[in-house]
Design an enzyme around this catalytic site. Structure first.
Site: not given
Ligand code: NAD
Length: 494
Positions: A241-242, A245-246, A264, A299, A398
């Protein structure tokens, strides 16, 4: 698959989805649900359980109990393999249904979803099922009066949080190696793409996975994701994810049980085109598909095009031609090349990025706007912006949408400096006929994946993971297994 099959599946009503806890479908503890909006037309498709922290705690407890009594971890490897293989078969047998359900939920064009979602998930599950009885322990080269053994043990309970762009594919990258190594898992799908993954979880149970081994809780990241992150009973957290959040997840680990956290994250991947590329027309087509498929919600998308100045104008014209030839529209139409943006929020964010790029001096060559607004869905034209400088927002941030920033360079050294000018390091590409230059670029560009004379498409045999602020650890390949095991030393006096 032909369009009639898709239309029949599209016409199906979608039932309300509940959590999967200890092998049972259960509603949220307070009965609340979340509307699932289809990005195809902006209408409510169904609902999912709006999980509470108590739901997450119950799922983690079920996973812990399943792990402790050995109902999965203690099964013979051959038995675990059979169940995982059956799961992959069921996913493949239901691929059209899963793909269409996923597209109605997240908006990816069906031509891509058919390859990248259920089919890829099934392949990933088979890969790790086949691998699970080939992971050996080690005997250390010790003195002769002792025996040093290195056991590879499952970690216990794995928490997996996944995003919305490729829920089944990315979900399988985490679930398959975690389960193959004997762990129990709690899954948290993204709010805007839960459905196909929840169906996939059902199919695991149909395949014979014991209850409690794979649990899934839907709902908001800030509620159920946070509860997972702060749990004292989750041993390893794997996340895609983003970056924002990471960062939070690392904070949760620090505030709770110091669980291992693998991230990731996003990217701002440079696709670097030298004038000596073997086929510039092909390079332009691939550059366009490398950013615009799945509406840029990939991603590893090649979102920064770095072009040698001598070919800049001609090459940009070729990429624009390729982009204009891509059909934006109904993601369930087989001839659509670019489907819907996942949500209104994401569409608005994309349009804000375009406005910022213009304010910073970027010039729009094509696209820039919302399209097909009359459908009620979220669509955007593939967008190319030239004149993007090293410090511009389009270089540094991004978008995660169909927006390509273009920057010219004069020399190889300048190309490397531009490529490495961000905090990200997920993927990159270089187009050249010069073998020495290709290898120099592979070494010099700071990324997890580097493509040469192509962009995208790396299969499950190779790792995918970022460096810098694109994350740590990797999905895919045998290397991913390390995330889901502990090494235990046995030191024996003989
Ligand atoms: P996001 O971080 O908003 O959400 C990802 C997940 O995290 C969702 O399930 C969401 O519910 C959860 N989340 C959100 N807030 C949270 C919190 N406070 N605590 C725990 N979990 C929480 O990201 P997104 O918008 O869903 O995805 C897009 C991002 O993911 C982009 O930045 C993209 O580049 C990245 N991505 C990376 C890869 C990779 O392999 N590196 C692959 C696909 C997407």
């Amino acid at each position: 698959m032909d369009q009639n099959i898709i239309e029949n599946l599209r016409a199906r009503s979608v039932p309300a989805f509940q959590h999967m806890i200890d092998g049972c479908h259960v509603p949220a503890s307070d009965g609340q649900t979340l509307d699932v909006i289809s990005p195809i037309d902006g209408r409510v498709l169904t609902t999912v359980a709006r999980g509470t922290a108590a739901d997450m705690t119950a799922a983690i407890a079920a996973a812990r109990a399943a792990f402790e009594d050995g109902r999965w971890a203690a099964q013979a490897p051959a038995a675990r393999k059979r169940i995982l293989m059956r799961w992959a078969d069921l996913i493949e047998a239901n691929a059209p249904e899963l793909a269409v359900l996923g597209v109605r939920d997240n908006g990816t064009e069906i031509s891509m979803a058919l390859k990248a979602e259920p089919v890829s998930a099934a392949a990933t599950i088979r890969y790790y099922a086949e691998a699970l009885d080939k992971v050996y322990g080690e005997i250390a080269p010790t003195a002769s009066d002792v025996l040093g053994m290195i056991h590879k043990e499952p970690v216990g309970v794995v928490g997996a949080i996944v995003p919305w762009n490729f829920p089944m594919m990315i979900g399988a990258w985490k679930l398959a190696p975690a389960l193959a190594m004997g762990n129990s898992v709690v899954l948290k799908p993204a709010e805007t793409a839960s459905l196909s993954l929840m169906r996939m979880v059902d199919l695991a149970h149909e395949a014979g996975l014991p209850p409690g081994v794979l649990n899934a809780v839907t709902g908001e990241g800030a509620v159920v994701g946070e509860a997972m992150g702060l749990s004292m009973d989750v041993d390893v957290l794997v996340f895609t994810g983003s970056g924002g959040t990471g960062r939070r997840l690392m904070g949760y680990a620090a505030r709770s049980n110091l669980k291992r956290v693998y991230l990731e994250l996003g990217g701002k991947s440079p696709n670097i085109v030298f004038a000596d590329a073997p086929d510039l027309v092909q390079a332009a087509k691939v550059a366009a598909s490398g950013i615009f498929r799945n509406a840029g919600q990939v991603c590893v998308a090649g979102s920064r095009l770095l072009v040698e100045a001598s070919i800049h104008d001609d090459f940009v014209a070729e990429v624009a031609k390729a982009a204009q030839g891509m059909r934006v529209g109904d993601p369930l139409a087989l001839d659509t090349n670019i489907g819907a943006i996942n949500s209104q929020t994401q569409l608005d964010a994309n349009l804000r990025f375009v406005a910022t790029a213009q304010a910073e001096g970027g010039e729009i060559v094509t696209g820039g706007d919302r399209v097909l607004a009359e459908t009620g869905g979220y669509y955007m034209a593939p967008t190319i912006v030239t004149g993007v400088t090293r410090d511009a927002t389009l270089t540094q941030k991004e978008v995660f949408g169909p927006v390509l920033g273009v920057t010219p360079f004069e020399t190889e050294t300048e190309a490397i400096q531009l490529a490495n000018a961000t905090n990200y390091g997920l993927a990159g590409g270089v187009w050249t006929s010069n073998l020495g230059r290709a290898h120099r670029m592979i070494r010099a560009v700071r990324t997890g994946v580097m493509h040469v004379n192509t962009y995208g498409g790396a299969d499950g045999t190779v790792p995918l993971g970022g460096v810098g602020q694109s994350g740590n650890g990797s999905d895919k390949s045998l290397h991913a297994i390390d995330k889901y095991i502990n090494l235990k030393t046995a030191w024996i006096k003989l």
